[in-house]
Design a protein around this motif. Structure first.
Motif, PDB file in Angstrom:
ATOM      1  N   TRP A 157     -18.969 -33.486 -12.278  1.00 55.27           N
ATOM      2  CA  TRP A 157     -20.348 -33.019 -12.401  1.00 55.27           C
ATOM      3  C   TRP A 157     -20.354 -31.503 -12.325  1.00 55.27           C
ATOM      4  O   TRP A 157     -19.688 -30.916 -11.465  1.00 55.27           O
ATOM      5  N   GLY A 162     -29.664 -37.512 -17.059  1.00 58.61           N
ATOM      6  CA  GLY A 162     -29.470 -38.054 -15.730  1.00 58.61           C
ATOM      7  C   GLY A 162     -29.538 -36.934 -14.714  1.00 58.61           C
ATOM      8  O   GLY A 162     -29.505 -35.752 -15.085  1.00 58.61           O
ATOM      9  N   ASP A 163     -29.620 -37.311 -13.446  1.00 56.53           N
ATOM     10  CA  ASP A 163     -29.694 -36.287 -12.405  1.00 56.53           C
ATOM     11  C   ASP A 163     -28.350 -36.199 -11.685  1.00 56.53           C
ATOM     12  O   ASP A 163     -27.371 -36.841 -12.071  1.00 56.53           O
ATOM     13  N   TYR A 219     -27.397 -37.390  -8.971  1.00 56.81           N
ATOM     14  CA  TYR A 219     -26.971 -38.606  -8.281  1.00 56.81           C
ATOM     15  C   TYR A 219     -26.644 -39.721  -9.267  1.00 56.81           C
ATOM     16  O   TYR A 219     -25.814 -40.599  -8.981  1.00 56.81           O
ATOM     17  N   ASN A 220     -27.299 -39.711 -10.379  1.00 59.32           N
ATOM     18  CA  ASN A 220     -27.134 -40.751 -11.395  1.00 59.32           C
ATOM     19  C   ASN A 220     -26.768 -40.077 -12.712  1.00 59.32           C
ATOM     20  O   ASN A 220     -27.654 -39.739 -13.510  1.00 59.32           O
ATOM     21  N   TRP A 221     -25.482 -39.829 -12.900  1.00 59.70           N
ATOM     22  CA  TRP A 221     -25.039 -39.166 -14.115  1.00 59.70           C
ATOM     23  C   TRP A 221     -23.788 -39.805 -14.703  1.00 59.70           C
ATOM     24  O   TRP A 221     -23.459 -39.562 -15.845  1.00 59.70           O
ATOM     25  N   ARG A 222     -23.082 -40.578 -13.943  1.00 57.21           N
ATOM     26  CA  ARG A 222     -21.803 -41.103 -14.412  1.00 57.21           C
ATOM     27  C   ARG A 222     -22.011 -42.065 -15.577  1.00 57.21           C
ATOM     28  O   ARG A 222     -23.023 -42.746 -15.690  1.00 57.21           O
ATOM     29  N   THR A 261     -23.950 -45.661 -15.689  1.00 54.93           N
ATOM     30  CA  THR A 261     -25.089 -45.764 -14.770  1.00 54.93           C
ATOM     31  C   THR A 261     -26.336 -46.084 -15.579  1.00 54.93           C
ATOM     32  O   THR A 261     -26.616 -45.409 -16.565  1.00 54.93           O
ATOM     33  N   THR A 263     -28.685 -43.676 -17.946  1.00 55.44           N
ATOM     34  CA  THR A 263     -28.058 -42.435 -18.380  1.00 55.44           C
ATOM     35  C   THR A 263     -27.629 -42.522 -19.846  1.00 55.44           C
ATOM     36  O   THR A 263     -27.364 -43.603 -20.362  1.00 55.44           O
TER      37      THR A 263
END
Length: 123
Positions: free
Chosen positions: A47, A99-100, A102-105, A108, A111
């Protein structure tokens, strides 16, 4: 359908600069946090930075803080990443992510990822 198209990558010498862009379509860009992530050869996804809906809040990985600047133009549905003082260790494929931080992978729910733009830092 969601589309994220990165551009602006290239070959640059150490200490140089690049500006990456990500053109977004297929969704209401102004209602999503957006993120940049990168993957260097043989290394895990990392990230890099996240920007809030209106651009008022930005977050950076320690490895790029003070050198990279994330921004967005909601009128143009475009996300940017200004890369300054580039180092060889910044060499990677850079991805635009809906995504943000915390939720980017990948994988997810909710995303979306672009195809990436290659940044190579070398003398």
């Amino acid at each position: 359908e969601v589309h994220l198209v990165e551009s602006g990558g290239g070959l640059v010498e150490p200490g140089g600069s690049l500006r990456l862009s990500c053109a977004a379509s297929g969704f209401d860009f102004s209602t999503y946090h957006m993120t940049w992530a990168r993957q260097a050869p043989g290394k895990e996804l990392e990230w890099v930075s996240t920007i809030s809906l209106g651009g008022g809040n930005t977050y950076y990985a320690d490895s790029v803080k003070g050198r990279f600047t994330i921004s967005r133009d909601n009128g143009k549905n475009t996300l940017y990443l200004q890369l300054n003082s580039l180092k060889t260790e910044d060499t990677a494929m850079y991805y635009c992510v809906r995504g943000d931080n915390y939720n980017w992978r990948r994988g997810t729910p909710g995303t979306h990822w672009g195809q990436g733009t290659q940044v190579t830092v070398s003398s």
